[in-house]
Design a protein around this motif. Sequence first.
Motif, PDB file in Angstrom:
ATOM      1  N   CYS A 168       0.824  -1.210   0.000  1.00  0.00           N
ATOM      2  CA  CYS A 168       0.000   0.000   0.000  1.00  0.00           C
ATOM      3  C   CYS A 168       0.858   1.261   0.000  1.00  0.00           C
ATOM      4  O   CYS A 168       0.557   2.228  -0.705  1.00  0.00           O
ATOM      5  N   ILE A 169       1.929   1.264   0.802  1.00  0.00           N
ATOM      6  CA  ILE A 169       2.795   2.447   0.859  1.00  0.00           C
ATOM      7  C   ILE A 169       3.475   2.672  -0.489  1.00  0.00           C
ATOM      8  O   ILE A 169       3.534   3.802  -0.990  1.00  0.00           O
ATOM      9  N   VAL A 170       3.992   1.594  -1.093  1.00  0.00           N
ATOM     10  CA  VAL A 170       4.663   1.724  -2.389  1.00  0.00           C
ATOM     11  C   VAL A 170       3.677   2.218  -3.454  1.00  0.00           C
ATOM     12  O   VAL A 170       3.997   3.110  -4.251  1.00  0.00           O
ATOM     13  N   VAL A 176       7.383  -0.285   6.739  1.00  0.00           N
ATOM     14  CA  VAL A 176       8.151   0.924   6.434  1.00  0.00           C
ATOM     15  C   VAL A 176       9.609   0.568   6.155  1.00  0.00           C
ATOM     16  O   VAL A 176      10.242   1.106   5.234  1.00  0.00           O
ATOM     17  N   ALA A 177      10.163  -0.360   6.926  1.00  0.00           N
ATOM     18  CA  ALA A 177      11.552  -0.788   6.719  1.00  0.00           C
ATOM     19  C   ALA A 177      11.724  -1.505   5.382  1.00  0.00           C
ATOM     20  O   ALA A 177      12.831  -1.550   4.822  1.00  0.00           O
ATOM     21  N   MET A 178      10.642  -2.080   4.843  1.00  0.00           N
ATOM     22  CA  MET A 178      10.718  -2.833   3.585  1.00  0.00           C
ATOM     23  C   MET A 178      10.581  -1.939   2.356  1.00  0.00           C
ATOM     24  O   MET A 178      10.912  -2.366   1.241  1.00  0.00           O
ATOM     25  N   VAL A 179      10.095  -0.688   2.512  1.00  0.00           N
ATOM     26  CA  VAL A 179       9.741   0.142   1.352  1.00  0.00           C
ATOM     27  C   VAL A 179      10.958   0.453   0.481  1.00  0.00           C
ATOM     28  O   VAL A 179      10.923   0.261  -0.744  1.00  0.00           O
ATOM     29  N   VAL A 239      10.048   8.894  -8.101  1.00  0.00           N
ATOM     30  CA  VAL A 239       9.335   8.338  -6.942  1.00  0.00           C
ATOM     31  C   VAL A 239      10.341   8.100  -5.818  1.00  0.00           C
ATOM     32  O   VAL A 239      11.260   7.294  -5.963  1.00  0.00           O
ATOM     33  N   HIS A 240      10.168   8.817  -4.734  1.00  0.00           N
ATOM     34  CA  HIS A 240      11.076   8.706  -3.589  1.00  0.00           C
ATOM     35  C   HIS A 240      10.268   8.456  -2.320  1.00  0.00           C
ATOM     36  O   HIS A 240       9.076   8.764  -2.250  1.00  0.00           O
ATOM     37  N   PHE A 241      10.953   7.934  -1.313  1.00  0.00           N
ATOM     38  CA  PHE A 241      10.309   7.680  -0.021  1.00  0.00           C
ATOM     39  C   PHE A 241      11.118   8.313   1.095  1.00  0.00           C
ATOM     40  O   PHE A 241      12.321   8.102   1.196  1.00  0.00           O
ATOM     41  N   THR A 242      10.442   9.111   1.902  1.00  0.00           N
ATOM     42  CA  THR A 242      11.028   9.635   3.124  1.00  0.00           C
ATOM     43  C   THR A 242       9.967   9.604   4.205  1.00  0.00           C
ATOM     44  O   THR A 242       8.851  10.083   4.001  1.00  0.00           O
ATOM     45  N   ILE A 243      10.328   9.056   5.346  1.00  0.00           N
ATOM     46  CA  ILE A 243       9.381   8.908   6.437  1.00  0.00           C
ATOM     47  C   ILE A 243       9.007  10.250   7.042  1.00  0.00           C
ATOM     48  O   ILE A 243       8.006  10.381   7.746  1.00  0.00           O
ATOM     49  N   PHE A 244       9.808  11.283   6.738  1.00  0.00           N
ATOM     50  CA  PHE A 244       9.563  12.595   7.340  1.00  0.00           C
ATOM     51  C   PHE A 244       8.601  13.453   6.522  1.00  0.00           C
ATOM     52  O   PHE A 244       8.289  14.565   6.916  1.00  0.00           O
ATOM     53  N   ASP A 245       8.170  12.933   5.376  1.00  0.00           N
ATOM     54  CA  ASP A 245       7.185  13.673   4.590  1.00  0.00           C
ATOM     55  C   ASP A 245       5.845  13.641   5.320  1.00  0.00           C
ATOM     56  O   ASP A 245       5.328  12.562   5.640  1.00  0.00           O
ATOM     57  N   PRO A 246       5.240  14.812   5.608  1.00  0.00           N
ATOM     58  CA  PRO A 246       4.000  14.824   6.408  1.00  0.00           C
ATOM     59  C   PRO A 246       2.850  14.067   5.756  1.00  0.00           C
ATOM     60  O   PRO A 246       2.068  13.403   6.443  1.00  0.00           O
ATOM     61  N   THR A 269       3.098  11.474   3.761  1.00  0.00           N
ATOM     62  CA  THR A 269       3.369  10.041   3.895  1.00  0.00           C
ATOM     63  C   THR A 269       3.033   9.565   5.298  1.00  0.00           C
ATOM     64  O   THR A 269       2.452   8.487   5.486  1.00  0.00           O
ATOM     65  N   ILE A 270       3.394  10.371   6.312  1.00  0.00           N
ATOM     66  CA  ILE A 270       3.080  10.018   7.707  1.00  0.00           C
ATOM     67  C   ILE A 270       1.571   9.910   7.898  1.00  0.00           C
ATOM     68  O   ILE A 270       1.071   8.950   8.501  1.00  0.00           O
TER      69      ILE A 270
END
Length: 795
Positions: free
Chosen positions: A10-12, A346-349, A364-371, A373-374
């Motif tokens: 789902c996150i991806v 989240v660790a797998m993304v 397409v990038h992933f950062t956990i600090f993006d509001p 995405t949170i």
Amino acid sequence: MGLSVGICACIVIYLISSYELGVDNFHPDRDRIFRVGGKVEESNGNRFYVTSIPPPSIATLRSEIPEIENIAGYYPYSTKISIFEGGKKIRDFDDKALPGKSTGTIIADSAYFSIFKYEWLAGSEAASLRDPFKVVISEKKARIYFGAEPLKDIIGKEIVYGDSLRVTVSGIIKNWEKHTDFPYSDFISFSTIKHSFLKNRFPDNNWRPERENPWICAFVKIPKRYDVGNLDVKLSAFADRHMTKDPLNKFSFQLEPLSDVHFNNDYSHDGIDKAYRPGVYCLIGMAFFILMIAAINFINLSTAQSVQRAKEIGIRKVLGSSSGSLKVQFLMEAFVLTFFAACIAVAMVLPVLAVFKNYISSNVHFTIFDPFTIIFILVVIIATSLIAGFYPAQVLSSYSPIHTIKGEMGSSRKGRNIDLRRALIVFQFTISLVFIIIAIVVSEQIRFMVHSDFGFKSDAIITVNNWSDSSRKMKLLSEEIRHMPGVVDVVLQGKAPMGVVVMEEPIKYKGKNEINTLASIQAGDENFIPFYQIKLLAGRNLVQSDSLREFVINETFSRVLGFKNLSAAIGNYLYSNGRAYPIVGVVSDFHENSFKESIGSVVIGNISEKEKSLGIKLATDAKQIGSEKTTLLAIEKAWKDVFPDQEFNYSFLDDSIASLAQQEDQTKWLMNIAMSIAIFISCIGLFGLAMYSSGKRKQEIGIRKVLGANAFTILILLSKEFISLIIIAILIASPIAWFFMHRWLQNFAYHVPISWWVFLLAGIVTIFIAMFTVSFQTIKAAMANPIKSLRTDLE
């Protein structure tokens, strides 16, 4: 594990879909901005779209249609860039656009900055592009060109485009931080064209499309709450007044909303990496179903374990716990489990994105600090907790304390729980089977497209193009390459048979009835037909000539002209540009376009002024044999000798052909991933249920074995329920998958049939996977010592 995989998927999918749907979605007036293009309707019913319009139409539209709030024209300008300091060149940059990609430099109307808003760091919007020989650059380009100098000091600095276009920096803008399909960074003032050599390259009086005289790209902004339909009517009348009349090609202006540019494949050659909007929505749907399958596992296992927790619930109720507090407890258990699953997800993304980087956009990038995405992850955790935990909480909290302490669950409630679990298993495997069937059909269609007979041979062939070769030096280059070691043959051509944009031209036939039609013109010398091993069905090949003298046509064109016998076409005349040329041969049909389009009329002739491409057949497949790099280096050296100022580029014909099926290949990839995830999660749930079921039936299995049942009988006993549920899922999934695949295959002029074996194979694969999943537990239960299980239960 199931929840982790489901949430990771789902996150991806969220990252991919939010990027695709967010491209150019940040402009303040995006709903009022339209790209102006054109639709060309041919007399044979074909149509194609262009992303440019006649250059004179910019000023004419401004004066004749006042409803247009603003219009801006621009030309992409692909060239090398030089920076001078003190009259000395200090650095060079290459802004040449790759094939099919857009350049970073444009020659832009000053109104461009009225349509698209930028933050100005130096200079002003009003004056920066007003005068000739001025350029506005982005902050990032300013740093690349001039280093860390203060921005105000860069104003007035000189940049040279090409080798002789000297312009000075008049403005610096801040780069857009969000994703866009128009990442232009160098904006040369439009008035520069009239005062420089560019006036020969970009004439402003051309109302007809010509390769040598390109049309202009344009954007318009319309007033707020203005009906676009009215503007379409005015544009239609405008085209009737000004466009050159052509009985075989009707041109009409088209307004394309900015929000559609990223998705509209009608304009597939505008240098933009297109996304497939239904595919994005399909991705979102897949994310929902994958998460549902993962949640179903939780529901199944929770309700299956309800018997074990019955006494706990009864004691809690006797000690004063209310049904509401028990519901909260079970929902909190679901939340905690989901939270930890989300942490693993989240660790797998990042590893997942790295594995699939070739199939998704590099943006397409992933950062956990993006509001955003949170927020999305929190919503997924809460929604999953509620979906997975609500029903088990409702069931468990409703047990009567008196009956549960006595161990009396009630047969009706047990039955309802079992029926629910069966229904959910059927749902899980229905979704999985739909994905499996779709994946098989898509794979078969791609295999059909890749391995079908195109009507010509493309093995070990590279193409080299120089569309600007006006001196016909490509013929000289072809002769030099022909004698190189490692080169089997060379052909001088207008383009390869397939993998390049097809342009049709008017052809006239004067037989019993005069036929005016359009045909694809394949320019090639006498080697063209034998080089690609195109089958000659009637007549002869082209003879050697320095100019156009005769035509060879394909069998489809022969039928269009009314010849039932191919040989009857030989000796008849076709008229092109007012001159007559005899038909000397008929070849078998070959594909020029993707399999979405039918084979059309084709004319092959030795048109030397159009032959600006080479087809080179190598001795072996250079993509696999390292020694062939020597041949490619020799070809590059020969190119540099003939065209010293132009970069050498080549492409394998097989790769160009494969690019026509790129969208289908991405669809195949998506379906395979979705299928794998759905099956994996479903099998995890099935494994858990098999483990629970065999554990609950230990006593029954022990008694049956004491009474003489063998291990195989026990195995069938424990497996038949799962098999029956999967068969039901097959019956439900088959018509659903058939419907969607039938609709999808209608997009292709040539496609595979949906055969019965697809559904049979999908069912067999699913049953095999399911049985493999439960076999460990069922075999373990069937082989267990019955005395031990009976003694344990009695104790």
